[in-house]
Write an enzyme that holds these catalytic residues in place. Structure first.
Site, PDB file in Angstrom:
ATOM      1  CG  ASP A  51      -2.179   0.797   1.056  1.00  0.00           C
ATOM      2  OD1 ASP A  51      -3.261   0.187   1.065  1.00  0.00           O
ATOM      3  OD2 ASP A  51      -2.091   2.044   0.912  1.00  0.00           O
ATOM      4  CB  THR A 149     -16.451  -3.282  -6.995  1.00  0.00           C
ATOM      5  OG1 THR A 149     -16.489  -4.226  -5.927  1.00  0.00           O
ATOM      6  CG2 THR A 149     -17.770  -3.284  -7.738  1.00  0.00           C
ATOM      7  CD  GLU A 178     -13.899 -11.219  -1.362  1.00  0.00           C
ATOM      8  OE1 GLU A 178     -12.953 -11.791  -1.901  1.00  0.00           O
ATOM      9  OE2 GLU A 178     -14.794 -11.843  -0.774  1.00  0.00           O
ATOM     10  CG  LEU A 180     -15.145  -9.132   2.085  1.00  0.00           C
ATOM     11  CD1 LEU A 180     -15.490  -8.047   3.086  1.00  0.00           C
ATOM     12  CD2 LEU A 180     -13.682  -9.479   2.214  1.00  0.00           C
ATOM     13  CD  GLU A 182     -16.458  -2.822   5.429  1.00  0.00           C
ATOM     14  OE1 GLU A 182     -16.595  -2.121   6.448  1.00  0.00           O
ATOM     15  OE2 GLU A 182     -16.145  -2.363   4.325  1.00  0.00           O
ATOM     16  CG  ASN A 241     -22.514  -4.862  -3.837  1.00  0.00           C
ATOM     17  OD1 ASN A 241     -22.659  -5.859  -3.131  1.00  0.00           O
ATOM     18  ND2 ASN A 241     -21.403  -4.145  -3.810  1.00  0.00           N
ATOM     19  CB  CYS A 293     -19.718  -1.399  -1.804  1.00  0.00           C
ATOM     20  SG  CYS A 293     -17.938  -1.484  -1.613  1.00  0.00           S
ATOM     21  CG  PHE A 355     -21.514   0.551   7.045  1.00  0.00           C
ATOM     22  CD1 PHE A 355     -20.169   0.297   7.239  1.00  0.00           C
ATOM     23  CD2 PHE A 355     -22.251  -0.354   6.307  1.00  0.00           C
ATOM     24  CE1 PHE A 355     -19.566  -0.846   6.711  1.00  0.00           C
ATOM     25  CE2 PHE A 355     -21.668  -1.497   5.764  1.00  0.00           C
ATOM     26  CZ  PHE A 355     -20.324  -1.739   5.979  1.00  0.00           C
ATOM     27  NE  ARG A 459     -28.744   0.331  11.680  1.00  0.00           N
ATOM     28  CZ  ARG A 459     -28.146  -0.009  10.548  1.00  0.00           C
ATOM     29  NH1 ARG A 459     -28.543  -1.047   9.867  1.00  0.00           N
ATOM     30  NH2 ARG A 459     -27.168   0.727  10.068  1.00  0.00           N
TER      31      ARG A 459
HETATM   32  N1  LIG Z   1     -15.179  -2.739   1.734  1.00  0.00           N
HETATM   33  C1  LIG Z   1     -15.809  -3.839   1.362  1.00  0.00           C
HETATM   34  O1  LIG Z   1     -16.469  -4.491   2.165  1.00  0.00           O
HETATM   35  C2  LIG Z   1     -15.743  -4.318  -0.046  1.00  0.00           C
HETATM   36  C3  LIG Z   1     -15.096  -3.592  -1.025  1.00  0.00           C
HETATM   37  N2  LIG Z   1     -15.039  -4.056  -2.321  1.00  0.00           N
HETATM   38  C4  LIG Z   1     -14.308  -3.318  -3.344  1.00  0.00           C
HETATM   39  O2  LIG Z   1     -12.908  -3.488  -3.102  1.00  0.00           O
HETATM   40  C5  LIG Z   1     -12.179  -2.316  -3.476  1.00  0.00           C
HETATM   41  C6  LIG Z   1     -11.350  -1.836  -2.303  1.00  0.00           C
HETATM   42  O3  LIG Z   1     -12.239  -1.473  -1.255  1.00  0.00           O
HETATM   43  P1  LIG Z   1     -11.709  -1.249   0.229  1.00  0.00           P
HETATM   44  O4  LIG Z   1     -10.723  -2.305   0.570  1.00  0.00           O
HETATM   45  O5  LIG Z   1     -12.920  -1.085   1.061  1.00  0.00           O
HETATM   46  O6  LIG Z   1     -10.945   0.149   0.059  1.00  0.00           O
HETATM   47  P2  LIG Z   1      -9.924   0.838   1.083  1.00  0.00           P
HETATM   48  O7  LIG Z   1     -10.013   2.291   0.818  1.00  0.00           O
HETATM   49  O8  LIG Z   1     -10.151   0.306   2.456  1.00  0.00           O
HETATM   50  O9  LIG Z   1      -8.484   0.290   0.618  1.00  0.00           O
HETATM   51  C7  LIG Z   1      -7.875   0.620  -0.586  1.00  0.00           C
HETATM   52  C8  LIG Z   1      -6.383   0.805  -0.340  1.00  0.00           C
HETATM   53  O10 LIG Z   1      -5.713   0.939  -1.590  1.00  0.00           O
HETATM   54  C9  LIG Z   1      -4.604   1.816  -1.400  1.00  0.00           C
HETATM   55  N3  LIG Z   1      -4.140   2.310  -2.699  1.00  0.00           N
HETATM   56  C10 LIG Z   1      -4.804   3.119  -3.578  1.00  0.00           C
HETATM   57  N4  LIG Z   1      -4.055   3.304  -4.677  1.00  0.00           N
HETATM   58  C11 LIG Z   1      -2.905   2.615  -4.515  1.00  0.00           C
HETATM   59  C12 LIG Z   1      -1.742   2.399  -5.318  1.00  0.00           C
HETATM   60  N5  LIG Z   1      -1.624   2.932  -6.554  1.00  0.00           N
HETATM   61  N6  LIG Z   1      -0.747   1.634  -4.826  1.00  0.00           N
HETATM   62  C13 LIG Z   1      -0.860   1.075  -3.587  1.00  0.00           C
HETATM   63  N7  LIG Z   1      -1.930   1.234  -2.787  1.00  0.00           N
HETATM   64  C14 LIG Z   1      -2.953   1.984  -3.248  1.00  0.00           C
HETATM   65  C15 LIG Z   1      -5.144   2.884  -0.481  1.00  0.00           C
HETATM   66  O11 LIG Z   1      -4.091   3.562   0.187  1.00  0.00           O
HETATM   67  C16 LIG Z   1      -6.015   2.043   0.477  1.00  0.00           C
HETATM   68  O12 LIG Z   1      -5.320   1.660   1.644  1.00  0.00           O
HETATM   69  C17 LIG Z   1     -13.231  -1.316  -3.965  1.00  0.00           C
HETATM   70  O13 LIG Z   1     -13.313  -1.430  -5.372  1.00  0.00           O
HETATM   71  C18 LIG Z   1     -14.513  -1.819  -3.337  1.00  0.00           C
HETATM   72  O14 LIG Z   1     -15.638  -1.496  -4.127  1.00  0.00           O
HETATM   73  C19 LIG Z   1     -15.574  -5.259  -2.656  1.00  0.00           C
HETATM   74  C20 LIG Z   1     -16.203  -6.040  -1.715  1.00  0.00           C
HETATM   75  C21 LIG Z   1     -16.331  -5.636  -0.338  1.00  0.00           C
HETATM   76  O1  LIG Z   2     -19.216  -4.870  -2.202  1.00  0.00           O
HETATM   77  C1  LIG Z   2     -19.257  -4.688  -0.991  1.00  0.00           C
HETATM   78  O2  LIG Z   2     -18.704  -3.764  -0.406  1.00  0.00           O
HETATM   79  C2  LIG Z   2     -20.056  -5.587  -0.118  1.00  0.00           C
HETATM   80  O3  LIG Z   2     -21.290  -4.883   0.152  1.00  0.00           O
HETATM   81  C3  LIG Z   2     -22.157  -5.559   1.041  1.00  0.00           C
HETATM   82  O4  LIG Z   2     -21.521  -5.768   2.291  1.00  0.00           O
HETATM   83  P1  LIG Z   2     -21.425  -4.626   3.414  1.00  0.00           P
HETATM   84  O5  LIG Z   2     -21.744  -3.305   2.822  1.00  0.00           O
HETATM   85  O6  LIG Z   2     -20.113  -4.798   4.077  1.00  0.00           O
HETATM   86  O7  LIG Z   2     -22.536  -5.006   4.492  1.00  0.00           O
HETATM   87  P2  LIG Z   2     -24.069  -5.505   4.367  1.00  0.00           P
HETATM   88  O8  LIG Z   2     -24.279  -6.546   5.384  1.00  0.00           O
HETATM   89  O9  LIG Z   2     -24.426  -5.848   2.981  1.00  0.00           O
HETATM   90  O10 LIG Z   2     -24.878  -4.215   4.825  1.00  0.00           O
HETATM   91  C4  LIG Z   2     -24.936  -3.053   4.028  1.00  0.00           C
HETATM   92  C5  LIG Z   2     -25.875  -2.041   4.650  1.00  0.00           C
HETATM   93  O11 LIG Z   2     -27.232  -2.481   4.532  1.00  0.00           O
HETATM   94  C6  LIG Z   2     -27.856  -2.468   5.804  1.00  0.00           C
HETATM   95  N1  LIG Z   2     -28.843  -3.567   5.843  1.00  0.00           N
HETATM   96  C7  LIG Z   2     -28.492  -4.828   5.475  1.00  0.00           C
HETATM   97  C8  LIG Z   2     -29.426  -5.842   5.502  1.00  0.00           C
HETATM   98  C9  LIG Z   2     -30.758  -5.580   5.884  1.00  0.00           C
HETATM   99  O12 LIG Z   2     -31.648  -6.459   5.923  1.00  0.00           O
HETATM  100  N2  LIG Z   2     -31.066  -4.304   6.244  1.00  0.00           N
HETATM  101  C10 LIG Z   2     -30.156  -3.284   6.227  1.00  0.00           C
HETATM  102  O13 LIG Z   2     -30.487  -2.151   6.555  1.00  0.00           O
HETATM  103  C11 LIG Z   2     -26.714  -2.662   6.790  1.00  0.00           C
HETATM  104  O14 LIG Z   2     -27.045  -2.208   8.064  1.00  0.00           O
HETATM  105  C12 LIG Z   2     -25.634  -1.829   6.142  1.00  0.00           C
HETATM  106  O15 LIG Z   2     -25.786  -0.467   6.464  1.00  0.00           O
HETATM  107  C13 LIG Z   2     -22.525  -6.930   0.467  1.00  0.00           C
HETATM  108  O16 LIG Z   2     -23.348  -7.628   1.406  1.00  0.00           O
HETATM  109  C14 LIG Z   2     -21.276  -7.738   0.168  1.00  0.00           C
HETATM  110  O17 LIG Z   2     -21.634  -8.965  -0.453  1.00  0.00           O
HETATM  111  C15 LIG Z   2     -20.362  -6.931  -0.760  1.00  0.00           C
HETATM  112  O18 LIG Z   2     -19.164  -7.634  -0.984  1.00  0.00           O
END
Ligand SMILES: NC(=O)C1=CN([C@@H]2O[C@H](COP(=O)(O)OP(=O)(O)OC[C@H]3O[C@@H](n4cnc5c(N)ncnc54)[C@H](O)[C@@H]3O)[C@@H](O)[C@H]2O)C=CC1
Ligand SMILES: O=C(O)[C@H]1O[C@H](OP(=O)(O)OP(=O)(O)OC[C@H]2O[C@@H](n3ccc(=O)[nH]c3=O)[C@H](O)[C@@H]2O)[C@H](O)[C@@H](O)[C@@H]1O
Length: 479
Positions: A51, A149, A178, A180, A182, A241, A293, A355, A459
């Site tokens: 990173d 994504t 991905e 997953l 949070e 999503n 997301c 969140f 909630r």
């Molecule tokens: N947060 C989630 O639960 C989920 C996120 N995603 C997707 O995954 C991707 C990443 O999301 P997060 O992990 O939440 O983001 P994040 O903001 O937590 O992490 C991204 C990291 O990438 C680093 N970065 C950016 N440009 C860089 C570069 N050129 N070289 C090295 N490091 C660099 C940043 O400093 C940061 O630490 C997004 O596209 C999001 O939509 C998919 C599924 C779940």
């Molecule tokens: O691409 C992503 O970032 C991720 O987005 C969501 O995951 P996340 O946002 O971490 O959490 P969720 O459990 O989906 O909840 C999202 C929001 O919806 C709300 N929610 C969820 C479910 C429900 O029945 N009601 C409701 O209000 C939650 O409180 C939260 O604010 C998806 O569930 C994941 O599959 C996906 O990978």
């Protein structure tokens, strides 16, 4: 390579070289936990997560596991097992890229805040920077995996950048979104509903797909590893999503109808969820969905649809966002109206800022928007969240740019103890469904508040009847 595989179209029968070295660019909420589990399950693969953010990397390397930059149940144990063995966190991006056979791109892809597509399209500048860096540094063939994504067709842009290096290095691009969530990241990663891998349907593409299938197959049953063409994989992530968020907006729309008709949204959700075609999950009415997301990915889908001239499709999905914004506004307005149409100078206690429960992530949290709206009405907001600190809350509010940072400081305070947050308040609003809120001494809380003592349960977490028997006036969602 062409001759070697010319007689088969089935990726599964190919036997590519085994991957022994992986790099992941981006040590965030996805890169960190995903690579930690991948390393845990593949002790013979060296996994290096890099990173640009030196503090983040230092936190991932901290000997004190409570200092990891991300709070996720079970993450500390996975990191403890793999870190230093075959899992490494580093700021040396170039060395890690060059050493790896497979490179995951897991950087952030936020909504664009400038130029064309502002407020809707995904900002791909971080992705492009990664592609350019890989192109610059790589001296051996690489498989590049989109873990972030991305809009459908992004692989084309990455490919174009990588294939114009002129140094003879060959790249294969895969999409491996991905899924997953949070708060449950580790269990989701260890036991996923499915792993999706998209790639070119050429022999080389299939060989790359198989290499990644083999990495996952050390712990995920083969039947759950789905391989598709690259565009289906990219699009499926946005669609998954969108469908999930649509369910939340659907039940939230019904919650408003329930409030107007004396139906109970929990009962309605249970009744419809027992239909196996509908299913019971993701039907929890709330103050609105948050997280980094859902909104960003739907806006992205809307933008892509509009760009392709598919206006009805764009409008259909945009409604999911419109309903979510409405649900947050409705919740804030209800607080103002119930408190005799003024909250000016009144103390409103927020339980929760994240969140959702079990995460310290606050991106797009409903609490930020509800807080902002109530501060517009000159309420004093006092927040307790078990995992979010005061600095983060101020920064979330400042990011909206509604008023000066000094004003935000005056109106928003943070307490490290829930009983201090609620003391002398006129109302409590539950913004996150943290389990611990259910276990509090609610009689003690009631005694310490201004009367009448209101609870707005965003909630549907608390036992309404028990609170009412203490003397609280309770407003829940959809009841
Ligand atoms: N947060 C989630 O639960 C989920 C996120 N995603 C997707 O995954 C991707 C990443 O999301 P997060 O992990 O939440 O983001 P994040 O903001 O937590 O992490 C991204 C990291 O990438 C680093 N970065 C950016 N440009 C860089 C570069 N050129 N070289 C090295 N490091 C660099 C940043 O400093 C940061 O630490 C997004 O596209 C999001 O939509 C998919 C599924 C779940
Ligand atoms: O691409 C992503 O970032 C991720 O987005 C969501 O995951 P996340 O946002 O971490 O959490 P969720 O459990 O989906 O909840 C999202 C929001 O919806 C709300 N929610 C969820 C479910 C429900 O029945 N009601 C409701 O209000 C939650 O409180 C939260 O604010 C998806 O569930 C994941 O599959 C996906 O990978």
């Amino acid at each position: 390579m062409q001759e070697q595989y010319q007689n088969t179209a089935d990726a599964a029968v190919l036997s590519p070289n085994k991957i022994t070295s992986i790099c992941c660019i981006g040590a965030g909420y996805v890169g960190g936990p995903t690579m930690a589990v991948m390393a845990q399950k593949n002790p013979d693969i060296k996994v290096t997560v890099v990173d640009l953010n030196a503090q983040r990397i230092a936190d991932w390397n901290d000997a004190d596991l409570t200092k990891l930059p991300i709070f996720e149940p079970g993450l500390d144990q996975v990191v403890k097992e793999a870190r230093g063995r075959n899992l490494f966190f580093s700021t040396d991006v170039e060395t890690a890229i060059n050493e790896a056979q497979m490179i995951f791109i897991s950087v952030n892809t936020p909504t664009k805040t400038y130029g064309s597509g502002k407020g809707m399209a995904a900002d791909l500048k971080y992705i492009e920077l990664c592609a350019r860096q890989i192109a610059k540094v790589a001296t051996t063939d690489k498989i590049v995996v989109e873990k972030s994504t991305l809009p459908v067709k992004t692989a084309q842009a990455i490919k174009s950048i990588l294939n114009h290096t002129g140094n003879g290095v060959k790249f294969q691009i895969l999409s491996n979104p991905e899924f997953l969530a949070e708060g449950t990241a580790i269990t989701d990663l260890i036991d996923p509903d499915r792993v999706l891998i998209g790639g070119d349907q050429t022999p080389e593409g299939k060989q790359a797909i198989q290499a990644l299938v083999d990495v996952y197959a050390t712990w995920v049953p083969k039947a759950q590893i789905l391989t598709t063409n690259i565009w289906s994989s990219e699009l499926s992530k946005l669609v998954a999503n969108a469908f999930l968020a649509q369910r939340v907006s659907s039940i939230n729309a019904i919650s408003e109808l329930c409030e107007a008709t004396e139906a109970n949204v929990e009962e309605v959700a249970k009744a419809i969820g027992m239909d196996s075609r509908i299913g019971s999950k993701f039907l929890k009415a709330s103050v609105g969905f948050g997280g980094s997301c859902f909104q960003k990915d739907i806006l992205n889908l809307v933008y892509i649809s509009k760009s392709l001239g598919l206006q009805e499709t764009a409008d259909y999905w945009e409604q999911v966002i419109i309903m979510n914004n409405h649900q947050r506004d409705r919740f804030a307005n209800k607080i103002v109206q119930t408190l005799y149409n003024t909250v000016a100078g009144k103390k409103i206690a927020f339980l929760g800022w994240a969140f959702k429960k079990d995460t310290n992530d606050t991106r797009e949290a409903a609490a930020i928007y509800v807080g902002d709206r109530l501060i517009d009405e000159q309420a004093n907001i006092s927040v307790y969240d078990p995992k979010v600190n005061a600095k983060q809350m101020q920064s979330d509010l400042n990011y909206l740019n509604t008023r000066s940072e000094d004003q935000n400081k005056t109106y928003l305070s943070t307490e490290s103890n829930p009983y201090d947050a609620v003391k002398d308040s006129h109302a409590i609003a539950v913004l996150t469904e943290w389990d611990e809120f259910k276990t509090y001494d609610w009689q003690r809380i009631y005694d310490s508040m201004n009367k009448p003592a209101f609870v707005f349960d965003g909630r549907n977490l608390l036992d309404t009847e028990a609170l009412e028997s203490i003397g609280f006036i309770v407003n829940a969602i959809g009841r």
